[in-house]
Design a protein around this motif. Structure first.
Motif, mmCIF file in Angstrom:
data_model
loop_
_atom_site.group_PDB
_atom_site.id
_atom_site.type_symbol
_atom_site.label_atom_id
_atom_site.label_comp_id
_atom_site.label_asym_id
_atom_site.label_seq_id
_atom_site.Cartn_x
_atom_site.Cartn_y
_atom_site.Cartn_z
ATOM 1 N N ILE A 11 0.868 -1.180 0.000
ATOM 2 C CA ILE A 11 0.000 0.000 0.000
ATOM 3 C C ILE A 11 0.902 1.227 0.000
ATOM 4 N N ARG A 12 0.819 2.004 -1.044
ATOM 5 C CA ARG A 12 1.706 3.156 -1.234
ATOM 6 C C ARG A 12 1.033 4.393 -0.645
ATOM 7 N N ILE A 13 1.684 5.017 0.331
ATOM 8 C CA ILE A 13 1.046 6.051 1.142
ATOM 9 C C ILE A 13 1.742 7.399 0.992
ATOM 10 N N LEU A 14 0.931 8.444 0.874
ATOM 11 C CA LEU A 14 1.397 9.828 0.913
ATOM 12 C C LEU A 14 1.034 10.404 2.275
ATOM 13 N N LEU A 15 2.029 10.913 3.005
ATOM 14 C CA LEU A 15 1.807 11.525 4.316
ATOM 15 C C LEU A 15 1.705 13.038 4.161
ATOM 16 N N VAL A 16 0.642 13.625 4.705
ATOM 17 C CA VAL A 16 0.458 15.076 4.618
ATOM 18 C C VAL A 16 0.220 15.632 6.014
ATOM 19 N N ASP A 17 1.190 16.393 6.516
ATOM 20 C CA ASP A 17 1.071 17.027 7.829
ATOM 21 C C ASP A 17 2.100 18.141 7.900
ATOM 22 N N ASP A 18 1.723 19.272 8.476
ATOM 23 C CA ASP A 18 2.661 20.393 8.519
ATOM 24 C C ASP A 18 3.679 20.272 9.645
ATOM 25 N N HIS A 19 3.553 19.252 10.487
ATOM 26 C CA HIS A 19 4.524 19.036 11.557
ATOM 27 C C HIS A 19 5.446 17.872 11.187
ATOM 28 N N GLN A 20 6.725 18.178 11.046
ATOM 29 C CA GLN A 20 7.686 17.159 10.626
ATOM 30 C C GLN A 20 7.756 15.999 11.612
ATOM 31 N N VAL A 21 7.662 16.305 12.911
ATOM 32 C CA VAL A 21 7.768 15.245 13.909
ATOM 33 C C VAL A 21 6.618 14.248 13.766
ATOM 34 N N VAL A 22 5.444 14.727 13.356
ATOM 35 C CA VAL A 22 4.306 13.823 13.130
ATOM 36 C C VAL A 22 4.588 12.928 11.930
ATOM 37 N N ARG A 23 5.108 13.515 10.868
ATOM 38 C CA ARG A 23 5.414 12.720 9.671
ATOM 39 C C ARG A 23 6.479 11.667 9.972
ATOM 40 N N ILE A 24 7.473 12.038 10.768
ATOM 41 C CA ILE A 24 8.528 11.081 11.129
ATOM 42 C C ILE A 24 7.933 9.910 11.904
ATOM 43 N N GLY A 25 7.060 10.220 12.864
ATOM 44 C CA GLY A 25 6.437 9.164 13.654
ATOM 45 C C GLY A 25 5.565 8.247 12.818
ATOM 46 N N LEU A 26 4.782 8.834 11.926
ATOM 47 C CA LEU A 26 3.917 8.032 11.062
ATOM 48 C C LEU A 26 4.731 7.166 10.111
#
Length: 214
Positions: A11-26
């Motif tokens: 499953i190919r996922i695009l992460l969209v969030d303005d907080h980098q720490v959230v994207r890193i965790g996800l």
């Protein structure tokens, strides 16, 4: 060069969030799964639209409130260009209006960021498989919002000024309306929101997300 969906069984996922720490965790959570991979990240709505066009992910994990283009606007833009796109909202906001607008824009699911990792991963799989995923309390909120009468654009303008504490006379001066016309709008607002007075109207407007305090 972006990877091709045909060549990748995950499953190919695009992460969209303005907080980098959230994207890193996800990303850390998702990349541990044998059936998922993150193909791109975006820190805002406009960037998300461009990233989707470039990578064509199977699923987009979308935050709502970001600088510039919001997650709702980005979801709408992506779904207009790619009607089969699957968007799962992951946000800290759960007002009635946020939920309603996100799903009206075409999101296939809505989760809060306090959701546990297992539920998030299972929801990603379910949305990717073609189902719509809403927690029970979100479904109830959505049903209540859909049953509520819509406020007109003018009524929303009046409501925003009520929240700011303006009197009918002051609202009339701002909007160029007669005071009696403002009174009629206020009466309609109270009826539609099913509240007794202006204070309750202001409280309800903020709670439901009809008006946002900045």
């Amino acid at each position: 060069m972006p990877s091709s969906p045909a060549n990748d069984p995950k499953i190919r996922i695009l992460l969209v969030d303005d907080h980098q720490v959230v994207r890193i965790g996800l990303r850390s959570l998702i990349e541990l799964q044998p059936d998922m991979t993150v193909v791109a990240e975006a820190a805002g709505g406009q960037e998300a639209v461009h990233a989707f066009a470039r990578h064509h992910p199977d699923l987009t994990l979308m935050d709502l409130r970001m600088p510039g283009m919001s997650g709702i606007e980005a979801t709408l833009a992506i779904r207009r260009a790619y009607p089969a796109a699957r968007v799962l909202v992951l946000t800290t906001y759960d007002t009635d209006e946020d939920i309603y607008r996100a799903l009206e824009a075409g999101a296939a699911g809505y989760l809060l960021k306090n959701t546990d990792g297992h539920t998030l991963l299972e929801t990603i799989r379910a949305v990717h498989a073609g189902t719509y995923q809403l927690p029970a309390h979100i479904s109830r909120r959505l049903a209540q919002r859909r049953a509520a009468p819509e406020l007109s654009p003018r009524e929303l303008e009046v409501l925003r000024l009520i929240v700011q504490g303006l009197s009918n006379k002051e609202i009339g001066a701002v909007l160029g309306l007669a005071e009696n016309t403002v009174k009629n709008h206020v009466k309609m607002i109270l009826d539609k929101l099913e509240v007794a007075d202006r204070t309750q109207a202001a409280t309800t407007a903020i709670r439901r997300g009809l008006v946002r305090l900045t």
